[in-house]
Design a protein around this motif. Structure first.
Motif, PDB file in Angstrom:
ATOM      1  N   THR A  93      38.867  36.466  42.175  1.00 48.51           N
ATOM      2  CA  THR A  93      40.047  35.909  41.564  1.00 48.51           C
ATOM      3  C   THR A  93      41.054  36.269  41.803  1.00 48.51           C
ATOM      4  O   THR A  93      42.281  36.074  42.091  1.00 48.51           O
ATOM      5  N   TRP A  96      40.102  36.778  32.963  1.00 48.78           N
ATOM      6  CA  TRP A  96      38.751  35.723  33.076  1.00 48.78           C
ATOM      7  C   TRP A  96      38.324  36.190  31.691  1.00 48.78           C
ATOM      8  O   TRP A  96      38.041  37.612  32.464  1.00 48.78           O
ATOM      9  N   ARG A 138      35.423  29.439  43.290  1.00 47.65           N
ATOM     10  CA  ARG A 138      35.364  30.805  42.483  1.00 47.65           C
ATOM     11  C   ARG A 138      34.680  31.804  43.423  1.00 47.65           C
ATOM     12  O   ARG A 138      34.706  33.148  43.651  1.00 47.65           O
TER      13      ARG A 138
END
Ligand SMILES: Cc1ncc(COP(=O)(O)O)c(C=O)c1O
Length: 501
Positions: A171, A276, A330
């Protein structure tokens, strides 16, 4: 090979299948095996938790390759005599080492059914994959994740954490990094977790090519929760020197003492910093099933991904790890790879895309979902939540017993289901290490050890649904008895003989 086949054509022999000639005989043997294993679980209290492996037993497993057939009954006898008695012991209620679930008869039966179907859950269109998708939907619901979230059974949380790092990495760098490698930008990525996090997070950084030096291990407070202000400051420092923070791993139940990070604050920080947010919930995540524990986990529902194990507090037999990812796209970006031999179709057996192999590194995958589906349906999550609550109550009981006993000392706050303590002694680290080994070898209980600020702790993690107050009492008595022997022996400088169970 082709030349050899032409020179010596293979004969089609009759009856070369591996199926039995006499199914009735197999059925009778199978019933004996099933009866025995039900007895094995039902009578677990009558046996030692664990016993050392005698040399002659170990030697049996250094045998040459079996070229000729043996009867199933004969092989089974080897299992009953030399394998079953020397298993880890986590089926036993006295097992409190590391973080091991107890399993159930339901899980055992489901494993048998799964083995008979011999389903491969890498892909294709069959109901076993629908069962896994059903469990994914249930996990989404348990953890408050949205519809688009994807999930996958894996071996365990070590693998799930590694996969989460890979999803976060892809990502951050974009899908092309899968082709070109992490490059210069990847070398600037930094991840964050606490000093109390499990070692598999650091290993995940190593394996993913980012390097464990790129993992910042942030200080914890007295209860082993990550210092969120310290984390914020470290992120700012890293940005200043040109690094690229990309991932924060929070702990929902640290391995040493069961601490739960302030997940809501971590979620807010990650949103602010565009990072994240992954939660290692190996055992703690299923705490959401316990009304008493669920509030401690507030914020977990905001994570980008969660790793957890059904084989711990979910009591599903090994192995049944799980990864849940909020954004399924993702997740697929990190792993999906087209191949001619895996072509998807709109109908037929190759329908049903995306397949589980698009969500992880494994193409061949067993039917871990079945034993979990059976467990969740047979017991219901309320009952599983009650078991989790009870484990924590038992940890509280152990804590109270330690506090009432002047010869013992608590070494960490009891947050959840893990109790760290020691027998007071001059050379406490050595004495307590010996005590733990003595107890394991006695078969009375099976605690493990950990090191807290340089102090060796006897560590009891109450995970098994069978554990009761009598098991806690037995552990305390054993610690006191072996402690007294070890300290007396220390004075006289002799080896203590083992106590019988
Ligand atoms: C907090 C935590 N994370 C990760 C792991 C690793 O999980 P597994 O053994 O299923 O790979 C454990 C194991 O106990 C754990 O307690």
């Amino acid at each position: 090979m082709t030349r050899m086949l032409r020179e010596t054509p293979l004969q089609v022999e009759a009856s070369e299948t591996l199926d039995p000639r006499d199914w009735d005989e197999t059925r009778a043997q199978a019933h004996r095996m099933l009866d025995d294993m039900i007895d094995y679980i039902a009578s677990v209290r009558e046996r030692p938790v664990w016993q050392p492996i005698p040399d002659q037993v170990r030697a049996r497993f250094r045998a040459p390759l079996p070229r000729q057939a043996s009867g199933l009954d004969e092989v089974y006898r080897e299992f009953t005599d030399f394998i079953a008695p020397y298993a880890t012991g986590n089926v036993h209620p006295g097992f409190m080492g590391w973080v091991h679930g107890g399993g159930t008869a339901v899980g055992m039966l489901a494993e048998m059914l799964a083995a008979a179907l011999n389903a491969n859950l890498g892909g294709r269109d069959h109901v076993p994959i629908e069962v896994e998708r059903q469990v994914v939907a249930w996990v989404r619901e348990m953890l408050g994740f949205p519809q688009g979230a994807s999930g996958l059974f894996v071996t365990g949380t070590s693998m799930a954490n590694l996969m989460a790092v890979l999803v976060a990495r892809t990502t951050a760098l974009g899908k092309l990094a899968r082709q070109h490698g992490i490059g210069k930008e990847g070398a600037r990525l930094t991840a964050y977790t606490s000093k109390a996090a499990h070692g598999c997070i650091s290993r995940a950084m190593e394996i993913s090519g980012l390097g464990s030096d790129a993992l910042r291990c942030i200080n914890v407070d007295q209860c082993h929760r990550i210092d969120v202000a310290g984390l914020r400051a470290q992120i700012a420092r890293d940005r200043e020197i040109g690094m690229k923070p990309f991932l924060v791993v929070g702990s929902a139940g640290t391995v040493d003492i069961g601490a739960i990070d302030d997940l809501a604050s971590l979620a807010a920080l990650c949103r602010e910093e565009n990072l994240w947010f992954h939660v290692d919930g190996a055992f703690g995540a299923l705490g959401v099933l316990s009304p008493a524990l669920a509030p401690l986990l507030t914020g977990i529902e905001q994570a980008d991904s969660i790793a957890l194990d059904f084989h711990k507090w979910g009591q599903v037999p090994y192995d049944a790890g799980f990864l849940l990812v909020r954004n399924g796209e993702r997740h697929r970006d990190a792993f999906a790879a087209p191949a001619a031999y895996l072509r998807r179709e709109a109908r037929g057996l190759a329908a049903g895309s995306p397949w589980p192999c698009d969500l992880g590194p494994d193409l061949s995958r067993g039917f871990r979902a079945l034993k979990t589906w059976f467990t969740l349906k047979t017991y219901g999550v309320e009952k599983l939540g009650t078991v989790i609550t009870r484990c924590c109550a038992l940890a509280g009981y152990l804590e109270a017993r330690i506090q009432a006993e002047p010869r013992l000392e608590l070494l960490a706050p009891v947050n959840l289901n893990i109790v760290c303590f020691r027998y007071r002694a001059d050379d406490a680290n050595k004495v307590n290490r010996e005590i733990v080994i003595d107890i394991q070898e006695s078969g009375i209980a099976a605690p493990s050890t950990t090191l807290l600020d340089g102090r060796l702790a006897i560590r009891a993690a109450i995970v098994n649904h069978r554990t009761d107050t009598c098991d806690i009492d037995a552990l305390i008595s054993a610690v006191l008895e072996f402690g007294a022997r070890r300290t007396a022996d220390e004075l006289m400088n002799v080896e203590a003989p083992p106590l019988a169970m």
